[in-house]
Design an enzyme around this catalytic site. Structure first.
Site, mmCIF file in Angstrom:
data_model
loop_
_atom_site.group_PDB
_atom_site.id
_atom_site.type_symbol
_atom_site.label_atom_id
_atom_site.label_comp_id
_atom_site.label_asym_id
_atom_site.label_seq_id
_atom_site.Cartn_x
_atom_site.Cartn_y
_atom_site.Cartn_z
ATOM 1 C CG ASP A 264 -2.104 0.800 1.163
ATOM 2 O OD1 ASP A 264 -2.328 1.394 0.106
ATOM 3 O OD2 ASP A 264 -2.832 0.869 2.162
ATOM 4 C CG ASP A 324 -9.248 3.567 0.943
ATOM 5 O OD1 ASP A 324 -8.453 3.331 0.008
ATOM 6 O OD2 ASP A 324 -8.908 3.586 2.137
HETATM 7 C C1 GLA Z 1 -5.383 2.535 2.570
HETATM 8 C C2 GLA Z 1 -5.935 1.412 1.711
HETATM 9 C C3 GLA Z 1 -7.005 0.676 2.492
HETATM 10 C C4 GLA Z 1 -6.406 0.135 3.788
HETATM 11 C C5 GLA Z 1 -5.796 1.264 4.600
HETATM 12 C C6 GLA Z 1 -5.019 0.738 5.789
HETATM 13 O O1 GLA Z 1 -6.337 3.523 2.802
HETATM 14 O O2 GLA Z 1 -6.447 1.889 0.498
HETATM 15 O O3 GLA Z 1 -7.540 -0.376 1.706
HETATM 16 O O4 GLA Z 1 -5.445 -0.836 3.476
HETATM 17 O O5 GLA Z 1 -4.909 2.034 3.811
HETATM 18 O O6 GLA Z 1 -4.374 1.729 6.511
#
Ligand code: GLA
Length: 500
Positions: A264, A324
């Site tokens: 990520d 997200d």
């Molecule tokens: C980002 C990702 C999410 C999750 C969070 C965790 O926002 O896009 O899917 O993994 O980080 O902190």
């Protein structure tokens, strides 16, 4: 407006500032999992002007504005996240040898008061940028010939995920029918990490006392286990990332028995541009391959830098295409219905990922969740459930385990579906399937029931298909004529599989 104090200093060289704030200051907030959220203020004061940086675990701001006077000081920090600027404001004053500061996490949230103490110079300094490797093509790991299926902790548990929850999810999914229909990976998202030991090996925080034992437990249930990290020094939630430790971390995951990595971007944004992310994803792609253990590689960087064009070349099996998802009709449909043009980039082994499922988390109706499941299946998207599998209603379980819809998602040709017609709130999507069959999704995005029609000629067919199945009603349909019309519930879907 300049304070009187500043005017006195500039005109008469009369110093009347609170004091010299120069130095490194730290606030260490303990978290229940044994880790800390740290705020470092690295300040340099010259007269009324304060420069320097503010590091709040995963955020790293350069001070761009400041004021100082007998009442105290203010600081404004700025950082870039891709092309977006993020700003933060601090106000405070020196009280004895403590720095009393206050800030807001967001402009509209409450004021947080903190007390910072002096720290040794350099403590908490942001790591230096490491050189990037030359770009090359990472070999295909042979995994994910159909879209990955499983569960991920983030949507429901966020920072509350722990060893017990993961075991409970594995128990539930091994016995409630999810495993039978293909859900395989149990993925731990962010917040499992602690710091590094003296050898630099990544360690787990108190929520995960023994990752190897947990992996063994999940494997004993006939399931696989996934984990999460970042190419940056910190993850999105502020935990330890893999920066500069990529090979070491990949080896640790392999030794624990990990089968899946979600990688990520967040923490890397302070050091690298979006154009440089490919090189960082390549580093981990190489590192995973080098372990010799099959580890599915999922890129999470929100669809930036046209990831679909290079995701497969860094060894990625899936790449996020958007920001997200949230458990709302608006969020799910904005994401899901915007994927049409990405269809050419999906193929066995390499999938567009419009983010994890929200089915069963309570923010949408059952019709809306059926739309979610149908659309993700037509999109050949990873199916990562994001609910609490221990408390799942029969209706939600039926949506998640509809074998006929899952068969569309898992079709071996791996061709992503596309929108063929759109009229107001009504859309028809189709997905070509192996053996010349097709999936058809008749989606009603409107708030009232609506009649939707699909013409066989739109599907390239001369006559009505001889075989047709309604995948939510689980019934065969007899079709004739030039079209098929059906009334679709508000925010609902009718999904068919047709073949000549
Ligand atoms: C980002 C990702 C999410 C999750 C969070 C965790 O926002 O896009 O899917 O993994 O980080 O902190």
């Amino acid at each position: 407006m300049k304070s009187l104090c500043t005017v006195l200093f500039v005109l008469l060289a009369v110093p009347c500032f609170a004091a010299d704030l120069t130095g490194t200051w730290v606030v260490r907030d303990p978290l229940p999992d044994g880790t800390f959220r740290t705020t470092y203020l690295d300040l340099h004061q010259e007269g009324p002007r304060i420069t320097g940086t503010i590091r709040v675990t995963q955020f790293y701001f350069k001070i761009v504005e400041s004021t100082d006077g007998s009442e105290g000081f203010t600081l404004t920090g700025s950082m870039m996240d891709g092309t977006n600027e993020r700003r933060v404001k601090y106000e405070g004053k020196l009280v004895g040898d403590e720095l009393h500061v206050a800030t807001r996490r967001r402009p509209d949230s409450e004021l947080i008061q903190m007390v910072a103490h002096r720290a040794p110079p350099g403590e908490g300094a942001y790591p230096a940028r490491l050189p990037l490797p030359a770009i090359h093509k990472v070999a295909d790991n042979g995994l994910a010939r159909t879209p990955p299926m499983g569960w991920n902790s983030w949507n429901k548990f966020a920072g509350r995920v722990d060893d017990a929850a993961v075991r409970a999810m594995a128990d539930a999914m091994a016995s409630n029918g999810m495993k039978e229909v293909g859900y395989q990976y149990i993925n731990i998202d962010d917040t499992w990490e602690a710091g590094r030991d003296t050898r630099g090996d990544i360690t787990t925080n108190t929520k995960f006392p023994d990752m190897k034992a947990l992996a063994d437990y999940v494997h004993a249930k006939g399931l696989k286990i996934g984990i999460y990290s970042s190419p940056g020094p910190n993850t999105c939630a502020g935990y330890e990332g893999s920066y500069g430790h990529e090979e070491q971390d990949a080896r640790t995951y392999a030794a624990w028995g990990i089968d899946y990595l979600k990688y990520d971007w967040c923490g890397a944004r302070n050091l690298y541009t979006d154009q440089q992310m490919r090189a960082l994803y390549q580093v981990m792609g190489d590192a995973l391959l080098k372990t010799g253990r099959p580890i599915l590689y999922s890129l999470s960087q929100y669809g930036r830098a046209d990831v679909w064009k290079w995701g497969a070349d860094v060894g990625g099996n899936a790449w996020r295409t958007t920001g997200d998802i949230r458990d709302t009709w608006d969020s799910m449909t904005t994401i899901g219905f915007s994927q049409d043009e990405l269809a050419p980039w999906a193929a066995p082994g390499h999938w567009n990922d419009p983010d994890m499922l929200e089915i069963g988390n309570g923010g949408m109706t059952e019709d809306e969740y059926r739309t979610h499941m149908s659309l993700w299946s037509i999109l050949a998207a990873p199916l990562l459930a994001g609910n609490d599998s221990r408390n799942v209603t029969p209706a939600i379980l039926e949506i998640l385990t509809n074998r006929e819809v899952i068969a569309i998602n898992q079709d071996r040709d791996g061709k992503q579906g596309r929108r063929i017609t759109k009229s107001g709130d009504q859309e028809v999507w189709t997905r070509p399937l192996s053996g010349g069959a097709q999936a058809i999704g008749l989606f009603n995005r409107g708030g009232l029931p609506a009649k939707i029609t699909v013409n066989w000629s739109d599907l390239g067919l001369k006559t009505a298909p001889s075989r047709a199945r309604d995948l939510w009603a689980h019934s065969d349909l007899k079709l004739d004529g030039e079209e098929y019309s059906v009334t679709v519930p508000a925010h609902g879907v009718v999904m068919l599989r047709v073949s000549k």
